[in-house]
Design a protein around this motif. Structure first.
Motif, short mmCIF file in Angstrom:
data_model
loop_
_atom_site.label_atom_id
_atom_site.label_comp_id
_atom_site.label_asym_id
_atom_site.label_seq_id
_atom_site.Cartn_x
_atom_site.Cartn_y
_atom_site.Cartn_z
N SER A 198 0.79 -1.25 -0.05
CA SER A 198 0.04 -0.09 -0.03
C SER A 198 0.72 1.20 -0.06
CB SER A 198 -1.09 0.07 1.29
OG SER A 198 0.02 0.01 2.38
N ALA A 202 -0.02 4.24 -2.73
CA ALA A 202 -0.53 5.19 -2.33
C ALA A 202 -0.04 6.49 -3.05
CB ALA A 202 -0.03 5.59 -0.73
N GLN A 205 -2.20 6.68 -6.24
CA GLN A 205 -3.68 6.71 -6.30
C GLN A 205 -4.07 8.15 -5.43
OE1 GLN A 205 -5.37 4.49 -7.68
NE2 GLN A 205 -3.57 3.41 -8.08
N GLN A 206 -3.25 8.55 -4.75
CA GLN A 206 -3.64 9.92 -4.08
C GLN A 206 -3.55 11.05 -5.29
OE1 GLN A 206 -0.73 10.30 -0.86
NE2 GLN A 206 -2.06 8.92 0.18
N THR A 228 -5.93 3.12 -1.72
CA THR A 228 -4.82 4.10 -0.95
C THR A 228 -4.47 3.34 0.46
OG1 THR A 228 -6.50 5.43 0.04
CG2 THR A 228 -5.93 6.10 -2.08
N SER A 229 -3.50 3.98 1.07
CA SER A 229 -2.98 3.57 2.17
C SER A 229 -4.02 3.68 3.10
CB SER A 229 -1.56 4.19 2.35
OG SER A 229 -1.60 5.30 2.66
N GLY A 343 -5.37 -1.73 2.74
CA GLY A 343 -5.71 -0.46 2.16
C GLY A 343 -7.03 -0.15 2.17
N ASP A 349 -12.32 8.82 -4.52
CA ASP A 349 -11.50 8.53 -5.65
C ASP A 349 -12.34 7.63 -6.91
OD1 ASP A 349 -9.24 9.51 -4.09
OD2 ASP A 349 -8.85 7.37 -3.27
#
Length: 373
Positions: A198, A202, A205-206, A228-229, A343, A349
């Motif tokens: 994760s 992260a 994905q963030q 995400t984490s 995660g 998202d």
């Protein structure tokens, strides 16, 4: 080295530091008092004239500890007490009648009772004592035969459970607590696929970007690739007020709850943590008064939400749309093969991903029209 290993092993015997606040202790003890009293009185009123039905059997005391003192435990849920006591009583009576030696009969009864409870998914520790009572309860219990299953065991189990349901409802405590559910990956998805940490996922994905822009289908994109984490996860033993501060600090709506092995066990939301929190100008004074008793406050295990939906890391992202819609949640935990939290997938998202890719698809479709004009 052996000395340090011995020291680490001995530390496992240190009592658990988490404990509810004194009001919660009184509530749980009072519930046990009322539950046992109700069970005994109900048994006496219905079966007292018969004279051969015990007013109370000892395992009900152990069941009361779970139903009132540890009602968050999976071992204290309704099917656990009713199903566990039922199958254990049946096994115990059968062993008492078919095996002459009491020691052998008791050992076999407990072993078979455990096996039956695992099979029926109703593990309840006091039910082991039910099996023993059926074997070693003496002539009065043996004379009942299989009637011992219905009365006193099944009747007293329902009476104690009914008292617990009413008591927890009247005192504003959530009971029963449904087991959290995991959505299995769709067929064709390899559950043992290579795992990406994760921490590595992260940052990408963030930023709201998918690593492969050609994979525009939810059915092709898995939760592990999109998550995400879960750096806002909290342990079961964290105090409610500490979790409240962490929730505010991270600016999230819920905190995933994990055990010592980082296995997911539930979530604690703003609603549970805000219950009883001071507001306005008295907040600082309240914190000062609570500072000395923070170790004795209620833990997140006692207030966490139940029936939480979780998904396997290989689950297609498309499956999460219905979960978000049906459960009105803000994020869904993602678990590995060992049910460890690796995660979360946030609904924001997913909306951002849809917006970006819907916009790209619209632009691609409009470009030929623009060129033709």
């Amino acid at each position: 080295m052996p000395r340090f290993a011995l020291h680490d092993w001995l530390t496992n015997f240190i009592p658990h530091p988490g404990a509810p606040e004194w009001r919660e202790r009184v509530r749980r003890a009072g519930g046990a008092l009322l539950g046992i009293a109700f069970t005994g009185i109900a048994t006496h009123l219905l079966f007292g004239r018969a004279g051969d039905i015990p007013m109370l059997v000892a395992p009900m005391g152990a069941s009361a500890v779970l139903l009132f003192g540890a009602s968050e435990s999976p071992l204290a849920q309704p099917w656990s007490i009713v199903g566990g006591n039922l199958v254990s009583a049946l096994v115990g009576v059968a062993c008492a009648q078919w095996i002459a030696d009491p020691v052998l009969s008791a050992a076999v009864a407990v072993a078979l009772a455990i096996s039956a409870m695992f099979l029926c998914r109703c593990v309840h520790p006091p039910s082991g004592a039910v099996a023993l009572t059926a074997v070693l309860g003496g002539p009065a219990v043996h004379a009942l035969g299989f009637r011992f299953v219905a009365a006193p065991i099944l009747f007293q189990s329902f009476a104690l459970l009914s008292a617990a349901l009413v008591f927890h409802a009247l005192t504003g405590h959530r009971y029963p607590r449904a087991a959290w559910r995991v959505t299995a990956p769709a067929s064709g998805q390899a559950s043992g696929q290579a795992s990406t940490s994760s921490a590595q996922l992260a940052p990408a994905q963030q930023a709201g970007a998918v690593t492969d822009p050609q994979r525009l289908s939810f059915d092709e994109l898995t939760c592990e690739e999109f998550m995400t984490s879960a750096d806002h996860a909290v342990p079961l033993t964290m105090g409610r007020h500490a979790a409240w501060e962490m929730l505010r600090r991270h600016g999230v709506h819920a905190l995933p709850v994990v055990d010592d092995a980082h296995r997911f066990v539930g979530t604690v939301t703003h609603h549970e943590l805000a219950n009883g929190q001071p507001v306005g100008l008295v907040r600082r004074l309240w914190r000062a008064l609570r500072r000395k008793t923070v170790q004795m406050e209620e833990t997140v295990e006692a207030v966490m939400a139940s029936g939480v939906q979780a998904v396997h890391r290989a689950t297609p992202l498309a499956h999460l749309a219905a979960i978000f819609a049906d459960n009105s949640c803000y994020e869904i935990p993602v678990l590995d093969d060992a049910r460890r939290l690796i995660g979360v997938v946030k609904h924001t998202d997913m909306i951002r991903w849809l917006h970006q890719h819907a916009g790209a698809a619209y632009a691609d479709a409009a470009r030929p029209l623009a060129d033709a004009s």
